[in-house]
Design a protein around this motif. Structure first.
Motif, PDB file in Angstrom:
ATOM      1  N   ALA A   3      47.605  57.182  49.819  1.00  0.00           N
ATOM      2  CA  ALA A   3      45.986  56.516  50.079  1.00  0.00           C
ATOM      3  C   ALA A   3      46.104  55.745  51.415  1.00  0.00           C
ATOM      4  CB  ALA A   3      45.529  55.992  49.059  1.00  0.00           C
ATOM      5  N   CYS A   4      44.789  55.322  51.748  1.00  0.00           N
ATOM      6  CA  CYS A   4      44.863  54.474  52.971  1.00  0.00           C
ATOM      7  C   CYS A   4      44.888  53.090  52.535  1.00  0.00           C
ATOM      8  CB  CYS A   4      43.605  54.488  53.712  1.00  0.00           C
ATOM      9  SG  CYS A   4      41.998  54.369  52.634  1.00  0.00           S
ATOM     10  N   GLY A   5      45.166  52.144  53.603  1.00  0.00           N
ATOM     11  CA  GLY A   5      45.259  50.833  53.005  1.00  0.00           C
ATOM     12  C   GLY A   5      44.039  49.666  53.463  1.00  0.00           C
ATOM     13  N   THR A   6      44.365  48.515  53.666  1.00  0.00           N
ATOM     14  CA  THR A   6      43.240  47.760  53.920  1.00  0.00           C
ATOM     15  C   THR A   6      42.301  48.119  54.995  1.00  0.00           C
ATOM     16  OG1 THR A   6      44.669  46.135  54.929  1.00  0.00           O
ATOM     17  CG2 THR A   6      44.146  45.885  52.677  1.00  0.00           C
ATOM     18  N   VAL A  59      48.571  44.317  52.397  1.00  0.00           N
ATOM     19  CA  VAL A  59      48.457  45.522  51.476  1.00  0.00           C
ATOM     20  C   VAL A  59      47.272  45.554  50.581  1.00  0.00           C
ATOM     21  CG1 VAL A  59      51.161  45.707  51.557  1.00  0.00           C
ATOM     22  CG2 VAL A  59      49.702  44.675  49.574  1.00  0.00           C
ATOM     23  N   ARG A  60      46.764  47.021  50.348  1.00  0.00           N
ATOM     24  CA  ARG A  60      45.857  47.087  49.391  1.00  0.00           C
ATOM     25  C   ARG A  60      46.246  47.117  47.932  1.00  0.00           C
ATOM     26  NH1 ARG A  60      42.270  51.379  47.642  1.00  0.00           N
ATOM     27  NH2 ARG A  60      43.635  52.892  48.618  1.00  0.00           N
ATOM     28  N   GLU A  62      42.869  42.283  47.284  1.00  0.00           N
ATOM     29  CA  GLU A  62      42.343  42.597  46.180  1.00  0.00           C
ATOM     30  C   GLU A  62      40.721  42.091  45.732  1.00  0.00           C
ATOM     31  OE1 GLU A  62      43.941  43.376  41.586  1.00  0.00           O
ATOM     32  OE2 GLU A  62      44.342  41.479  42.447  1.00  0.00           O
ATOM     33  N   LYS A  63      39.960  43.122  45.467  1.00  0.00           N
ATOM     34  CA  LYS A  63      38.489  42.834  45.330  1.00  0.00           C
ATOM     35  C   LYS A  63      37.700  41.897  46.318  1.00  0.00           C
ATOM     36  CE  LYS A  63      39.276  43.438  40.169  1.00  0.00           C
ATOM     37  NZ  LYS A  63      39.166  42.599  38.892  1.00  0.00           N
ATOM     38  N   GLY A  64      38.210  42.124  47.734  1.00  0.00           N
ATOM     39  CA  GLY A  64      37.738  41.603  48.563  1.00  0.00           C
ATOM     40  C   GLY A  64      38.111  40.213  49.050  1.00  0.00           C
ATOM     41  N   ARG A  65      39.513  39.862  48.360  1.00  0.00           N
ATOM     42  CA  ARG A  65      39.974  38.442  48.742  1.00  0.00           C
ATOM     43  C   ARG A  65      41.352  38.809  49.122  1.00  0.00           C
ATOM     44  NH1 ARG A  65      39.528  34.357  44.046  1.00  0.00           N
ATOM     45  NH2 ARG A  65      40.521  33.241  45.697  1.00  0.00           N
ATOM     46  N   ARG A  66      41.840  37.883  49.869  1.00  0.00           N
ATOM     47  CA  ARG A  66      43.012  37.918  50.281  1.00  0.00           C
ATOM     48  C   ARG A  66      44.041  36.955  49.525  1.00  0.00           C
ATOM     49  NH1 ARG A  66      45.502  38.169  56.613  1.00  0.00           N
ATOM     50  NH2 ARG A  66      47.721  37.827  56.060  1.00  0.00           N
ATOM     51  N   TYR A  67      45.253  37.357  49.322  1.00  0.00           N
ATOM     52  CA  TYR A  67      46.300  36.281  48.604  1.00  0.00           C
ATOM     53  C   TYR A  67      47.607  36.406  49.414  1.00  0.00           C
ATOM     54  CZ  TYR A  67      42.705  37.107  44.792  1.00  0.00           C
ATOM     55  OH  TYR A  67      41.687  37.063  43.946  1.00  0.00           O
ATOM     56  N   GLU A  68      48.186  35.204  49.418  1.00  0.00           N
ATOM     57  CA  GLU A  68      49.542  35.164  49.878  1.00  0.00           C
ATOM     58  C   GLU A  68      50.585  35.938  49.012  1.00  0.00           C
ATOM     59  OE1 GLU A  68      49.899  33.905  52.910  1.00  0.00           O
ATOM     60  OE2 GLU A  68      47.703  33.426  52.912  1.00  0.00           O
TER      61      GLU A  68
END
Length: 258
Positions: free
Chosen positions: A56-59, A92-93, A210-216
């Motif tokens: 699949a595609c990424g972000t 990554v997504r 994930e779900k529109g938010r970015r995490y470290e």
């Protein structure tokens, strides 16, 4: 009363990670590697592997088909940014997918962008010949020329030799708990090219969305990342060697010890 039933097991002094930093089998560090990673020939080989695996595609939303439609420009852009030191991996997504053998439970899957998958595969192409020389014979997962049947054959031969007990163990949340500093220390004992080390560290620290938010991502390596399997084998090589030093007949398939 002295008997074989009351003998105490032999105790070995605990080992530190530093005891394993000089993995066996390689006499000198590899100093010049980044130019071999970003060579157009290597990037083309990496792309062919990524295309064969699809995914699949990424972000960034770019699929394998869309990437291929402008292939030469995309590979040239990757070549240039890697050469100039300006390449930065994207987060990554993250998706939650059903966990095999555990109804109702899920596990996270990290999907890098296509261009990041090509970059990771290009690194894997150059890291594999270096680390295959130091991986332990007890390790079978994610290694070329080693199949499930080979791991099962080893276990069966050991059973036929009189070993009656088999312990099946799994490493809990392995991909999510990888210690970046320990991993980089092990890689750095075989690879001295600072730019390649920087690329690996950037990949580990790219984060996820994930779900529109970015995490470290201060720990772990994405399960789904092209480079994650070889990084996992690098980090688990001291475990493989110590288990066998302690007398266990270890057979490790993927991230599982058998």
């Amino acid at each position: 009363m002295e008997s074989s039933l009351c003998e105490r097991p032999e105790r070995h002094a605990p080992r530190r990670l530093s005891d394993y930093l000089n993995l066996e089998g390689l006499q000198q560090k590899v100093h010049s590697l980044v130019d071999k990673v970003y060579s157009r020939k290597n990037l083309t080989l990496a792309w062919e592997r990524v295309r064969a695996n699809q995914g699949a595609c990424g972000t960034d939303g770019i699929s394998v088909e869309v990437f291929e439609a402008n292939l030469e420009d995309n590979l040239e852009r990757l070549h240039r940014t890697l050469r100039d030191g300006t390449y930065e991996p994207q987060p990554v997504r993250r998706l939650e997918i059903p966990k095999r053998g555990a109804p109702g439970r899920t596990r996270p899957l990290g999907i890098p962008s296509v261009i990041d998958r090509v970059c990771q595969q290009a690194m894997v192409n150059r890291l594999e010949p270096i680390f295959e020389k130091v991986f332990d014979p007890s390790s079978f997962g994610y290694r070329k020329g080693r199949k499930t049947a080979d791991a099962l054959g080893k276990i069966w031969r050991e059973v036929e030799a009189g070993n009656e007990w088999i312990g099946d163990a799994d490493l809990k949340d392995y991909f999510g708990s990888v210690d970046h500093e320990k991993l980089m220390a092990l890689i750095g004992k075989q690879v001295a090219d600072s730019r390649v080390l920087k690329l690996i560290r950037q990949t580990l620290a790219a984060g996820y969305e994930e779900k529109g938010r970015r995490y470290e991502t201060p720990r772990g390596t994405p399960q789904g990342g092209v480079i994650s399997p070889i990084l996992s084998n690098i980090l688990l090589t001291p475990f493989d060697k110590e288990m066998r030093r302690q007398g266990y007949r270890l057979t490790r398939w993927r991230m599982t010890g058998l």
